[in-house]
Design a protein around this motif. Sequence first.
Motif, PDB file in Angstrom:
ATOM      1  N   GLY A   1       0.833  -1.195   0.000  1.00 50.98           N
ATOM      2  CA  GLY A   1       0.000   0.000   0.000  1.00 50.98           C
ATOM      3  C   GLY A   1       0.866   1.243   0.000  1.00 50.98           C
ATOM      4  O   GLY A   1       1.941   1.276  -0.597  1.00 50.98           O
ATOM      5  N   ALA A   2       0.424   2.268   0.693  1.00 51.10           N
ATOM      6  CA  ALA A   2       1.193   3.513   0.784  1.00 51.10           C
ATOM      7  C   ALA A   2       2.334   3.321   1.774  1.00 51.10           C
ATOM      8  O   ALA A   2       2.098   3.089   2.964  1.00 51.10           O
ATOM      9  N   ILE A   3       3.558   3.417   1.305  1.00 49.25           N
ATOM     10  CA  ILE A   3       4.734   3.178   2.149  1.00 49.25           C
ATOM     11  C   ILE A   3       5.025   4.416   2.985  1.00 49.25           C
ATOM     12  O   ILE A   3       5.061   5.539   2.483  1.00 49.25           O
TER      13      ILE A   3
ATOM     14  N   HIS B   1      19.386  -6.113   8.254  1.00 45.15           N
ATOM     15  CA  HIS B   1      17.972  -6.360   8.515  1.00 45.15           C
ATOM     16  C   HIS B   1      17.203  -5.178   7.938  1.00 45.15           C
ATOM     17  O   HIS B   1      17.477  -4.028   8.281  1.00 45.15           O
ATOM     18  N   ILE B   2      16.276  -5.460   7.029  1.00 45.23           N
ATOM     19  CA  ILE B   2      15.560  -4.403   6.307  1.00 45.23           C
ATOM     20  C   ILE B   2      14.065  -4.600   6.488  1.00 45.23           C
ATOM     21  O   ILE B   2      13.551  -5.703   6.264  1.00 45.23           O
ATOM     22  N   VAL B   3      13.369  -3.546   6.888  1.00 47.87           N
ATOM     23  CA  VAL B   3      11.920  -3.597   7.078  1.00 47.87           C
ATOM     24  C   VAL B   3      11.299  -2.385   6.378  1.00 47.87           C
ATOM     25  O   VAL B   3      11.698  -1.240   6.632  1.00 47.87           O
ATOM     26  N   VAL B   4      10.347  -2.644   5.493  1.00 48.05           N
ATOM     27  CA  VAL B   4       9.602  -1.573   4.825  1.00 48.05           C
ATOM     28  C   VAL B   4       8.134  -1.735   5.185  1.00 48.05           C
ATOM     29  O   VAL B   4       7.582  -2.836   5.068  1.00 48.05           O
ATOM     30  N   THR B   5       7.500  -0.641   5.639  1.00 54.68           N
ATOM     31  CA  THR B   5       6.140  -0.724   6.161  1.00 54.68           C
ATOM     32  C   THR B   5       5.219   0.256   5.448  1.00 54.68           C
ATOM     33  O   THR B   5       5.529   1.443   5.318  1.00 54.68           O
ATOM     34  N   GLY B   6       4.082  -0.266   5.001  1.00 56.34           N
ATOM     35  CA  GLY B   6       3.045   0.548   4.389  1.00 56.34           C
ATOM     36  C   GLY B   6       1.758   0.454   5.170  1.00 56.34           C
ATOM     37  O   GLY B   6       1.700  -0.196   6.218  1.00 56.34           O
TER      38      GLY B   6
ATOM     39  N   ARG C   1      -0.862  -1.129   4.317  1.00 59.22           N
ATOM     40  CA  ARG C   1      -1.507  -2.434   4.153  1.00 59.22           C
ATOM     41  C   ARG C   1      -0.663  -3.590   4.652  1.00 59.22           C
ATOM     42  O   ARG C   1      -1.176  -4.683   4.875  1.00 59.22           O
ATOM     43  N   GLY C   2       0.634  -3.368   4.839  1.00 57.81           N
ATOM     44  CA  GLY C   2       1.474  -4.481   5.258  1.00 57.81           C
ATOM     45  C   GLY C   2       2.922  -4.092   5.370  1.00 57.81           C
ATOM     46  O   GLY C   2       3.293  -2.915   5.274  1.00 57.81           O
ATOM     47  N   GLN C   3       3.739  -5.122   5.553  1.00 59.92           N
ATOM     48  CA  GLN C   3       5.149  -4.910   5.813  1.00 59.92           C
ATOM     49  C   GLN C   3       5.939  -6.039   5.153  1.00 59.92           C
ATOM     50  O   GLN C   3       5.477  -7.178   5.084  1.00 59.92           O
TER      51      GLN C   3
ATOM     52  N   SER D   1       3.799  -9.341   5.445  1.00 62.71           N
ATOM     53  CA  SER D   1       2.660  -9.339   6.363  1.00 62.71           C
ATOM     54  C   SER D   1       1.453  -8.685   5.710  1.00 62.71           C
ATOM     55  O   SER D   1       1.583  -7.824   4.838  1.00 62.71           O
ATOM     56  N   ASP D   2       0.285  -9.104   6.157  1.00 62.93           N
ATOM     57  CA  ASP D   2      -0.994  -8.524   5.745  1.00 62.93           C
ATOM     58  C   ASP D   2      -1.607  -7.903   6.985  1.00 62.93           C
ATOM     59  O   ASP D   2      -1.996  -8.602   7.917  1.00 62.93           O
ATOM     60  N   ARG D   3      -1.684  -6.592   7.005  1.00 63.92           N
ATOM     61  CA  ARG D   3      -2.140  -5.901   8.213  1.00 63.92           C
ATOM     62  C   ARG D   3      -3.590  -6.230   8.544  1.00 63.92           C
ATOM     63  O   ARG D   3      -3.944  -6.464   9.711  1.00 63.92           O
ATOM     64  N   ALA D   4      -4.467  -6.265   7.542  1.00 67.56           N
ATOM     65  CA  ALA D   4      -5.886  -6.517   7.788  1.00 67.56           C
ATOM     66  C   ALA D   4      -6.113  -7.925   8.336  1.00 67.56           C
ATOM     67  O   ALA D   4      -6.893  -8.127   9.258  1.00 67.56           O
TER      68      ALA D   4
END
Length: 356
Positions: free
Chosen positions: A144-146, A252-257, A259-261, A274-277
Amino acid sequence: MTTRFGIIGTGMMGCEHIRNLAQIDAVDVVAIADPHEGSRQEARKACAGRFNPHCYEHYDDLLARDDVDAVVIATPNYTHHSVMAAVFQTDKHVLLEKPLATTMADCNALVAQAQRHRGLVWVALEYRYMAPIAKTLELLPELGAIHMCAIREHRFPFLHKVGAWNRFNRYSGGTLVEKCCHFFDLMNLMVPSKPRRVMASGGQNVNHLQERYDGEVPDILDNAYVIVEYEGGQRAMLDLCMFAEGGRQEQHIVVTGDRGQVEATVPGTEVFLSDRAARTHRAIPAPVSPQVREIGFHHGASYLEHLAFLEALERGTPARVTVEDGRLAVAIGLAAQQSIATGRAVDLSELEGFSA
Protein backbone atom coordinates in the motif's frame (compact mmCIF):
# COMPACT_ATOMS: atom_id res chain seq x y z
CA MET A 1 30.45 -10.43 -29.58
CA THR A 2 33.07 -10.15 -26.82
CA THR A 3 33.06 -7.09 -24.55
CA ARG A 4 36.63 -6.13 -23.71
CA PHE A 5 37.16 -4.67 -20.24
CA GLY A 6 39.84 -2.62 -18.60
CA ILE A 7 40.00 -2.59 -14.79
CA ILE A 8 41.23 0.64 -13.19
CA GLY A 9 42.11 -0.03 -9.57
CA THR A 10 42.85 -3.63 -8.64
CA GLY A 11 42.52 -3.67 -4.89
CA MET A 12 39.90 -5.79 -3.16
CA MET A 13 36.94 -4.62 -5.24
CA GLY A 14 38.84 -4.48 -8.50
CA CYS A 15 39.82 -8.12 -8.06
CA GLU A 16 36.24 -8.94 -7.07
CA HIS A 17 35.09 -7.55 -10.40
CA ILE A 18 37.72 -9.60 -12.26
CA ARG A 19 36.59 -12.81 -10.55
CA ASN A 20 32.99 -12.08 -11.51
CA LEU A 21 33.85 -11.27 -15.11
CA ALA A 22 35.87 -14.49 -15.33
CA GLN A 23 32.62 -16.42 -14.87
CA ILE A 24 30.77 -14.63 -17.68
CA ASP A 25 30.93 -15.75 -21.27
CA ALA A 26 31.83 -13.34 -24.08
CA VAL A 27 33.94 -10.99 -21.96
CA ASP A 28 37.67 -10.43 -21.81
CA VAL A 29 39.78 -8.36 -19.42
CA VAL A 30 42.46 -7.02 -21.76
CA ALA A 31 44.10 -4.44 -19.47
CA ILE A 32 44.47 -3.48 -15.83
CA ALA A 33 45.91 -0.35 -14.25
CA ASP A 34 47.04 0.27 -10.68
CA PRO A 35 50.04 2.21 -9.33
CA HIS A 36 50.68 -0.47 -6.68
CA GLU A 37 52.62 -3.56 -7.83
CA GLY A 38 51.11 -5.74 -5.11
CA SER A 39 47.61 -4.91 -6.35
CA ARG A 40 48.60 -5.67 -9.93
CA GLN A 41 49.90 -9.05 -8.80
CA GLU A 42 46.63 -9.80 -7.03
CA ALA A 43 44.76 -8.89 -10.22
CA ARG A 44 46.84 -11.38 -12.20
CA LYS A 45 45.94 -14.07 -9.67
CA ALA A 46 42.25 -13.14 -9.91
CA CYS A 47 42.42 -13.68 -13.68
CA ALA A 48 43.12 -17.34 -12.87
CA GLY A 49 44.24 -18.13 -16.40
CA ARG A 50 40.99 -16.93 -17.97
CA PHE A 51 42.41 -13.50 -18.89
CA ASN A 52 45.89 -12.33 -19.84
CA PRO A 53 45.69 -8.55 -19.45
CA HIS A 54 48.31 -5.94 -20.20
CA CYS A 55 49.33 -4.27 -16.93
CA TYR A 56 49.90 -0.56 -16.44
CA GLU A 57 50.81 1.71 -13.54
CA HIS A 58 48.67 4.58 -14.83
CA TYR A 59 45.13 4.48 -16.16
CA ASP A 60 45.90 6.90 -18.99
CA ASP A 61 47.78 4.09 -20.74
CA LEU A 62 44.80 1.79 -20.38
CA LEU A 63 42.34 4.40 -21.63
CA ALA A 64 44.49 5.03 -24.69
CA ARG A 65 43.88 1.48 -25.91
CA ASP A 66 41.39 1.09 -28.76
CA ASP A 67 40.62 -2.49 -27.75
CA VAL A 68 39.02 -1.51 -24.40
CA ASP A 69 35.25 -1.24 -24.77
CA ALA A 70 34.33 -0.72 -21.12
CA VAL A 71 36.16 0.10 -17.91
CA VAL A 72 35.48 -0.80 -14.30
CA ILE A 73 36.71 1.90 -11.91
CA ALA A 74 37.51 0.61 -8.43
CA THR A 75 40.01 3.22 -7.29
CA PRO A 76 39.94 5.00 -3.89
CA ASN A 77 36.85 7.18 -3.46
CA TYR A 78 38.65 10.52 -3.59
CA THR A 79 40.10 9.68 -7.03
CA HIS A 80 36.78 8.96 -8.75
CA HIS A 81 36.37 12.49 -10.07
CA SER A 82 39.82 12.67 -11.68
CA VAL A 83 39.67 9.15 -13.13
CA MET A 84 36.21 9.79 -14.58
CA ALA A 85 37.43 13.07 -16.08
CA ALA A 86 39.92 11.01 -18.08
CA VAL A 87 37.26 8.46 -19.07
CA PHE A 88 35.06 11.29 -20.33
CA GLN A 89 37.79 12.11 -22.86
CA THR A 90 36.96 8.76 -24.49
CA ASP A 91 33.75 7.06 -25.62
CA LYS A 92 34.23 4.05 -23.36
CA HIS A 93 31.45 2.59 -21.24
CA VAL A 94 32.07 2.64 -17.50
CA LEU A 95 30.97 0.84 -14.35
CA LEU A 96 32.02 3.14 -11.49
CA GLU A 97 32.29 1.72 -8.00
CA LYS A 98 30.35 3.48 -5.26
CA PRO A 99 30.35 6.16 -3.97
CA LEU A 100 29.97 8.36 -7.02
CA ALA A 101 32.39 10.88 -5.43
CA THR A 102 33.18 12.33 -2.01
CA THR A 103 31.93 15.91 -2.39
CA MET A 104 28.75 17.47 -3.72
CA ALA A 105 30.71 19.55 -6.21
CA ASP A 106 32.41 16.47 -7.67
CA CYS A 107 29.10 14.57 -7.81
CA ASN A 108 27.44 17.45 -9.67
CA ALA A 109 30.31 17.64 -12.13
CA LEU A 110 30.15 13.91 -12.84
CA VAL A 111 26.39 14.06 -13.41
CA ALA A 112 26.80 16.92 -15.89
CA GLN A 113 29.65 15.20 -17.72
CA ALA A 114 27.85 11.85 -17.84
CA GLN A 115 24.91 13.47 -19.59
CA ARG A 116 27.23 14.40 -22.46
CA HIS A 117 29.19 11.14 -22.53
CA ARG A 118 28.51 8.82 -25.46
CA GLY A 119 29.29 5.70 -23.45
CA LEU A 120 27.12 4.11 -20.77
CA VAL A 121 27.82 5.31 -17.20
CA TRP A 122 26.62 2.94 -14.45
CA VAL A 123 27.23 3.33 -10.69
CA ALA A 124 27.98 0.07 -8.90
CA LEU A 125 25.40 0.02 -6.11
CA GLU A 126 25.08 -3.75 -6.22
CA TYR A 127 23.09 -4.20 -3.01
CA ARG A 128 19.99 -3.78 -5.18
CA TYR A 129 20.82 -7.17 -6.70
CA MET A 130 21.10 -9.18 -3.46
CA ALA A 131 18.33 -11.77 -3.59
CA PRO A 132 16.44 -10.78 -0.38
CA ILE A 133 16.66 -7.09 -1.29
CA ALA A 134 15.59 -7.67 -4.89
CA LYS A 135 12.59 -9.64 -3.61
CA THR A 136 11.77 -6.82 -1.16
CA LEU A 137 11.76 -4.32 -4.02
CA GLU A 138 9.50 -6.63 -6.02
CA LEU A 139 6.98 -6.84 -3.17
CA LEU A 140 6.68 -3.10 -2.45
CA PRO A 141 3.35 -2.77 -4.33
CA GLU A 142 1.81 -5.21 -1.82
CA LEU A 143 2.38 -2.76 1.05
CA GLY A 144 0.00 0.00 0.00
CA ALA A 145 1.19 3.51 0.78
CA ILE A 146 4.73 3.18 2.15
CA HIS A 147 5.49 5.29 5.20
CA MET A 148 8.59 3.82 6.87
CA CYS A 149 11.82 2.05 6.02
CA ALA A 150 14.31 0.77 8.61
CA ILE A 151 17.72 -0.68 7.77
CA ARG A 152 20.16 -2.13 10.27
CA GLU A 153 23.72 -3.13 9.47
CA HIS A 154 25.81 -4.62 12.27
CA ARG A 155 29.09 -5.87 10.86
CA PHE A 156 32.89 -6.01 11.05
CA PRO A 157 35.20 -2.97 10.85
CA PHE A 158 36.58 -1.50 7.67
CA LEU A 159 39.15 -3.73 6.00
CA HIS A 160 42.70 -2.62 5.35
CA LYS A 161 43.23 -0.82 2.02
CA VAL A 162 46.45 0.22 0.29
CA GLY A 163 47.61 3.48 1.84
CA ALA A 164 44.89 3.26 4.52
CA TRP A 165 42.79 5.76 2.58
CA ASN A 166 39.58 4.34 4.06
CA ARG A 167 40.69 5.36 7.55
CA PHE A 168 40.17 9.09 6.93
CA ASN A 169 37.12 11.18 6.09
CA ARG A 170 39.03 13.39 3.66
CA TYR A 171 39.76 10.41 1.41
CA SER A 172 36.67 8.25 1.87
CA GLY A 173 34.01 10.94 2.23
CA GLY A 174 33.28 9.56 5.71
CA THR A 175 31.71 6.30 6.80
CA LEU A 176 28.19 7.46 5.96
CA VAL A 177 29.29 8.15 2.38
CA GLU A 178 31.77 5.31 1.87
CA LYS A 179 29.75 2.50 3.42
CA CYS A 180 26.21 3.73 3.74
CA CYS A 181 25.57 5.16 0.29
CA HIS A 182 24.37 1.59 -0.44
CA PHE A 183 21.64 1.91 2.17
CA PHE A 184 20.64 5.44 1.27
CA ASP A 185 20.25 4.26 -2.31
CA LEU A 186 17.96 1.46 -1.12
CA MET A 187 15.91 3.91 0.94
CA ASN A 188 15.46 6.09 -2.13
CA LEU A 189 14.25 3.06 -4.08
CA MET A 190 11.87 1.90 -1.37
CA VAL A 191 10.36 5.23 -0.34
CA PRO A 192 8.21 6.84 -3.07
CA SER A 193 9.39 10.41 -2.54
CA LYS A 194 12.53 12.57 -2.53
CA PRO A 195 14.74 12.92 0.57
CA ARG A 196 14.50 16.32 2.23
CA ARG A 197 16.16 16.41 5.65
CA VAL A 198 18.65 14.29 7.62
CA MET A 199 19.21 13.91 11.35
CA ALA A 200 22.09 11.81 12.64
CA SER A 201 24.02 10.87 15.73
CA GLY A 202 27.24 8.91 15.57
CA GLY A 203 30.80 8.51 16.76
CA GLN A 204 34.06 6.59 16.72
CA ASN A 205 34.03 4.56 19.90
CA VAL A 206 35.91 1.33 19.24
CA ASN A 207 37.57 0.88 15.85
CA HIS A 208 41.01 2.07 14.69
CA LEU A 209 41.69 4.22 17.75
CA GLN A 210 45.05 2.53 18.36
CA GLU A 211 46.15 2.89 14.74
CA ARG A 212 48.55 5.60 13.55
CA TYR A 213 49.34 6.62 9.97
CA ASP A 214 52.17 9.14 9.78
CA GLY A 215 51.32 9.89 13.40
CA GLU A 216 47.65 10.57 12.61
CA VAL A 217 44.72 8.76 14.24
CA PRO A 218 41.92 7.64 11.91
CA ASP A 219 38.78 9.76 12.14
CA ILE A 220 36.11 7.55 10.57
CA LEU A 221 32.86 6.83 12.41
CA ASP A 222 32.21 3.27 13.54
CA ASN A 223 28.57 3.65 14.61
CA ALA A 224 25.62 5.90 13.85
CA TYR A 225 21.88 6.34 13.77
CA VAL A 226 20.53 8.27 10.78
CA ILE A 227 16.95 9.43 10.15
CA VAL A 228 15.98 10.60 6.67
CA GLU A 229 12.77 12.59 6.18
CA TYR A 230 11.15 12.61 2.74
CA GLU A 231 9.09 15.27 1.01
CA GLY A 232 5.96 13.12 1.16
CA GLY A 233 6.18 12.75 4.95
CA GLN A 234 7.80 9.30 4.90
CA ARG A 235 10.76 8.42 7.12
CA ALA A 236 13.69 6.05 6.84
CA MET A 237 16.23 5.05 9.46
CA LEU A 238 19.70 3.52 9.41
CA ASP A 239 21.22 1.76 12.44
CA LEU A 240 24.93 1.17 11.77
CA CYS A 241 27.47 -0.59 13.98
CA MET A 242 30.88 -1.60 12.66
CA PHE A 243 32.13 -3.47 15.70
CA ALA A 244 29.53 -6.22 15.68
CA GLU A 245 31.29 -9.27 14.29
CA GLY A 246 29.62 -12.63 14.79
CA GLY A 247 26.00 -11.56 14.56
CA ARG A 248 23.40 -13.82 12.98
CA GLN A 249 22.75 -11.44 10.09
CA GLU A 250 24.64 -8.39 8.93
CA GLN A 251 21.62 -6.57 7.56
CA HIS A 252 17.97 -6.36 8.52
CA ILE A 253 15.56 -4.40 6.31
CA VAL A 254 11.92 -3.60 7.08
CA VAL A 255 9.60 -1.57 4.82
CA THR A 256 6.14 -0.72 6.16
CA GLY A 257 3.05 0.55 4.39
CA ASP A 258 -0.56 1.06 5.41
CA ARG A 259 -1.51 -2.43 4.15
CA GLY A 260 1.47 -4.48 5.26
CA GLN A 261 5.15 -4.91 5.81
CA VAL A 262 8.05 -6.75 4.18
CA GLU A 263 11.04 -7.90 6.21
CA ALA A 264 14.33 -9.22 4.85
CA THR A 265 17.75 -10.18 6.16
CA VAL A 266 21.15 -10.50 4.52
CA PRO A 267 22.28 -13.20 4.44
CA GLY A 268 18.92 -14.88 3.95
CA THR A 269 16.95 -16.97 1.50
CA GLU A 270 13.44 -15.73 2.24
CA VAL A 271 11.54 -12.58 3.10
CA PHE A 272 8.41 -12.16 5.21
CA LEU A 273 5.35 -10.35 3.89
CA SER A 274 2.66 -9.34 6.36
CA ASP A 275 -0.99 -8.52 5.74
CA ARG A 276 -2.14 -5.90 8.21
CA ALA A 277 -5.89 -6.52 7.79
CA ALA A 278 -5.57 -10.30 8.19
CA ARG A 279 -2.91 -9.97 10.89
CA THR A 280 -0.89 -12.71 9.22
CA HIS A 281 2.46 -13.06 7.56
CA ARG A 282 4.01 -15.55 5.19
CA ALA A 283 7.50 -16.48 4.11
CA ILE A 284 8.35 -15.93 0.46
CA PRO A 285 11.43 -17.65 -0.97
CA ALA A 286 14.28 -15.39 -2.07
CA PRO A 287 17.06 -17.74 -3.16
CA VAL A 288 20.18 -16.67 -5.00
CA SER A 289 19.43 -16.68 -8.72
CA PRO A 290 20.49 -19.85 -10.56
CA GLN A 291 22.21 -17.51 -13.05
CA VAL A 292 24.87 -16.68 -10.47
CA ARG A 293 28.23 -18.38 -11.04
CA GLU A 294 30.24 -16.29 -8.57
CA ILE A 295 28.95 -15.59 -5.06
CA GLY A 296 31.83 -13.30 -4.12
CA PHE A 297 31.67 -10.72 -1.35
CA HIS A 298 28.08 -9.64 -2.07
CA HIS A 299 26.06 -12.85 -2.21
CA GLY A 300 26.06 -13.00 -6.00
CA ALA A 301 24.89 -9.39 -6.43
CA SER A 302 28.02 -8.20 -8.24
CA TYR A 303 27.67 -11.00 -10.78
CA LEU A 304 24.05 -10.07 -11.50
CA GLU A 305 24.97 -6.41 -11.79
CA HIS A 306 27.59 -7.29 -14.41
CA LEU A 307 24.97 -9.26 -16.36
CA ALA A 308 22.63 -6.25 -16.23
CA PHE A 309 25.44 -3.91 -17.32
CA LEU A 310 26.31 -6.16 -20.27
CA GLU A 311 22.65 -6.45 -21.23
CA ALA A 312 22.36 -2.67 -21.32
CA LEU A 313 25.42 -2.50 -23.58
CA GLU A 314 24.00 -5.14 -25.90
CA ARG A 315 20.55 -3.55 -26.13
CA GLY A 316 21.66 0.07 -26.06
CA THR A 317 19.41 0.80 -23.06
CA PRO A 318 20.10 3.32 -20.25
CA ALA A 319 21.89 2.41 -17.02
CA ARG A 320 19.60 0.98 -14.35
CA VAL A 321 21.77 2.58 -11.68
CA THR A 322 22.40 6.14 -12.78
CA VAL A 323 24.81 8.87 -11.78
CA GLU A 324 21.81 10.73 -10.33
CA ASP A 325 21.07 7.72 -8.12
CA GLY A 326 24.68 7.83 -6.98
CA ARG A 327 24.58 11.59 -6.39
CA LEU A 328 21.46 11.43 -4.22
CA ALA A 329 22.87 8.60 -2.09
CA VAL A 330 26.07 10.60 -1.50
CA ALA A 331 24.06 13.73 -0.65
CA ILE A 332 22.27 11.92 2.18
CA GLY A 333 25.59 10.60 3.49
CA LEU A 334 27.16 14.06 3.41
CA ALA A 335 24.16 15.58 5.16
CA ALA A 336 24.34 12.86 7.83
CA GLN A 337 28.05 13.51 8.40
CA GLN A 338 27.29 17.24 8.68
CA SER A 339 24.42 16.58 11.08
CA ILE A 340 26.73 14.65 13.40
CA ALA A 341 29.38 17.37 13.20
CA THR A 342 26.95 20.20 13.95
CA GLY A 343 24.47 18.45 16.26
CA ARG A 344 21.44 19.55 14.25
CA ALA A 345 19.18 18.44 11.41
CA VAL A 346 20.46 19.26 7.94
CA ASP A 347 18.27 19.98 4.94
CA LEU A 348 19.75 18.65 1.72
CA SER A 349 19.24 22.12 0.26
CA GLU A 350 21.95 23.34 2.66
CA LEU A 351 24.60 21.26 0.94
CA GLU A 352 26.71 23.47 -1.26
CA GLY A 353 25.73 22.89 -4.87
CA PHE A 354 22.84 20.54 -4.11
CA SER A 355 19.74 20.80 -6.25
CA ALA A 356 16.73 18.52 -6.08
